[in-house]
Design a protein around this motif. Structure first.
Motif, mmCIF file in Angstrom:
data_model
loop_
_atom_site.group_PDB
_atom_site.id
_atom_site.type_symbol
_atom_site.label_atom_id
_atom_site.label_comp_id
_atom_site.label_asym_id
_atom_site.label_seq_id
_atom_site.Cartn_x
_atom_site.Cartn_y
_atom_site.Cartn_z
ATOM 1 N N SER A 136 31.638 -4.686 -15.794
ATOM 2 C CA SER A 136 30.279 -4.440 -16.276
ATOM 3 C C SER A 136 30.299 -3.877 -17.693
ATOM 4 O O SER A 136 29.474 -4.261 -18.541
ATOM 5 N N ASP A 137 31.251 -2.983 -17.973
ATOM 6 C CA ASP A 137 31.384 -2.460 -19.334
ATOM 7 C C ASP A 137 31.869 -3.535 -20.295
ATOM 8 O O ASP A 137 31.378 -3.644 -21.429
ATOM 9 N N ASP A 159 29.126 -5.988 -21.339
ATOM 10 C CA ASP A 159 28.202 -5.405 -22.312
ATOM 11 C C ASP A 159 28.824 -5.383 -23.691
ATOM 12 O O ASP A 159 28.139 -5.660 -24.696
ATOM 13 N N TRP A 160 30.088 -5.056 -23.789
ATOM 14 C CA TRP A 160 30.771 -5.051 -25.079
ATOM 15 C C TRP A 160 30.812 -6.450 -25.693
ATOM 16 O O TRP A 160 30.646 -6.603 -26.914
ATOM 17 N N LYS A 219 28.680 -8.903 -25.304
ATOM 18 C CA LYS A 219 27.369 -9.295 -25.806
ATOM 19 C C LYS A 219 27.069 -8.609 -27.142
ATOM 20 O O LYS A 219 26.565 -9.251 -28.085
ATOM 21 N N THR A 220 27.394 -7.328 -27.216
ATOM 22 C CA THR A 220 27.104 -6.591 -28.444
ATOM 23 C C THR A 220 27.928 -7.107 -29.608
ATOM 24 O O THR A 220 27.399 -7.372 -30.710
#
Length: 356
Positions: A337-338, A341-342, A344-345
C-alpha cells in the motif's frame, strides 16, 4: 359329190374371232351362193422372255412372265395371281430410309455442320425436301458466349482499382502515422540519461542510501524513442541492494500504442498468475497498477508493483521489487500500500520533468 360354192359375204361383216363359234348361216331366201374358205389367223406374237437369273426359279406354266421394269419375284413370296393387279407399296422404291446407291455406310458428320465434300450432310429438321428427318432427342444448348473485350476490360479495371486502393492506403498510413510530427507525443522527450530525470524522492525516506552507479540506456529511431533507468534502493547501513526501482519512457512516432498498451496491462492478470490489476484515474489517458505480494508475513517471498501509464502516443512505467531471503539484511520491507502510493506520486513528478 361336190359342195356348191357359197355366195360372197358382205364387205362390212367382221372376220370371225379365233375360238368363237362359227356363225350360223342365215336362212336362204334365194339361190345358194358358194361361201369362200376362212382365212387362217396368224398366232399372237409373244414378247421374248428373258432367261431366268441364276438362283431364281423358272416361271411356272400358266403364270405370266415378268414385265420389263418390274422386280423379279423373291423366293418365299407368293406368285402373283393371274388377273389380279399388283398392289402398290406404302413407299415407292427405293425406301425413304434406305441409303443411296453406293453408300452402304453413312459417314459421320458433326451436328449442325454441313457435310464434307463427297460425304452426306447431317439432315436438318424443318428443311424442305426431307419430310422424314427425325427431330433431336435433346435440346441443343446454345454455345457459351466467348470472353470478349467487356470481360477483359472488367478484369483490367478491377486490377487498377485494387492498385489505386493499395496506394491510397499506403499514402494514408504514411501521412497519418508515418511522420514524426503527426504522432501525438504531448511534448514529451526521451532523455539520453533517464536517471537524471527520474524523480523517486518518495522512496528516499525508506531507502536513504543513493546508488552510486545506476544503469541507463536510450534509443533514438524514426519510429521509436526510448529511455530507461535502473537503480538499487538501500536502507541505512546496507552493503547490498534491499530493493530495485526501474523507470522507462517510450515515444511511439509511427503507430498509436493504445490498443497494444490496453491489451497488455489491462489483461496482465490473465497472462500472469497471482497478480492484481487496478485501473488508476487521473494520470495520463489511462493507467494500470499491477501488484503481487508472496511474503505472507514471513521472511521469504517477494513484493512487486508496477504503475503503467499511457499519455497520447507516449508510454511510461515505474516498477518496484523487493526479494526476501535468509540472506537479506532487510527483514521488514515496506508494504504494497505504501509502495503503490509512492509510485503514483513519483510518476506524476517524473512525467512533468520529461516534457520539454
Amino acid at each position: 359329190m361336190s359342195t356348191p360354192p357359197q355366195p360372197p359375204q358382205p364387205a362390212d361383216q367382221p372376220a370371225p374371232q379365233p375360238g368363237a363359234s362359227a356363225p350360223q348361216p342365215a336362212p336362204q331366201t334365194g339361190p345358194a351362193t358358194p361361201e369362200p374358205a376362212p382365212r387362217p389367223v396368224p398366232p399372237a406374237v409373244q414378247p421374248e422372255q428373258p432367261a431366268p437369273q441364276p438362283g431364281q426359279p423358272a416361271p411356272q406354266p400358266g403364270q405370266p412372265a415378268p414385265q420389263p421394269g418390274q422386280p423379279a419375284a423373291q423366293p418365299g413370296q407368293p406368285a402373283p395371281q393371274p388377273g389380279i393387279p399388283a398392289q402398290p407399296a406404302a413407299y415407292s422404291y427405293p425406301h425413304p430410309q434406305s441409303p443411296p446407291a453406293g453408300a452402304f455406310y453413312a459417314q459421320p458428320t458433326l451436328v449442325g455442320q454441313p457435310g464434307q465434300l463427297g460425304q452426306p450432310g447431317q439432315p436438318q429438321v424443318g428443311v424442305p425436301g426431307n419430310p422424314y428427318a427425325q427431330p433431336p432427342q435433346y435440346a441443343q444448348m446454345p454455345a457459351p458466349p466467348s470472353a470478349g473485350g467487356g470481360a477483359g476490360r472488367a478484369v483490367l479495371w478491377g486490377a487498377v482499382g485494387a492498385v489505386v486502393a493499395s496506394v491510397a492506403w499506403a499514402a494514408g498510413v504514411f501521412l497519418i502515422g508515418g511522420r514524426g510530427d503527426s504522432a501525438d507525443l504531448r511534448g514529451y522527450a526521451a532523455p539520453a540519461d533517464m536517471c537524471s530525470k527520474a524523480d523517486y524522492s518518495s522512496f528516499k525516506d525508506e531507502y536513504p542510501e543513493s546508488d552510486s552507479s545506476p544503469t541507463h540506456s536510450s534509443l533514438k529511431d524514426k519510429a521509436l524513442d526510448e529511455s530507461l533507468c535502473s537503480l538499487n534502493l538501500k536502507k541505512t547501513g546496507s552493503s547490498y541492494a534491499d530493493a530495485y526501482l526501474s523507470v522507462q519512457v517510450d515515444l511511439h512516432r509511427s503507430t498509436d500504442p493504445a490498443p497494444e498498451f490496453t491489451a497488455t496491462w489491462k489483461n496482465y492478470g490473465d497472462s500472469h498468475t497471482g497478480y492484481d490489476v487496478n485501473e488508476v484515474k487521473g494520470i495520463g489517458d489511462e493507467a494500470y497498477l499491477v501488484s503481487q505480494d508472496t511474503t505472507s508475513g514471513s521472511s521469504s517471498g517477494s513484493r512487486y508493483a508496477t504503475l503503467a501509464v499511457r499519455d497520447g502516443w507516449v508510454t511510461y512505467t515505474m516498477s518496484y521489487s523487493a526479494y526476501l531471503s535468509t540472506y537479506s539484511q532487510d527483514k521488514t520491507p515496506p508494504g504494497l500500500s505504501d509502495v503503490t502510493d509512492w509510485l503514483k506520486t513519483d510518476t506524476r513528478a517524473t512525467l512533468e520533468q520529461l516534457k520539454d
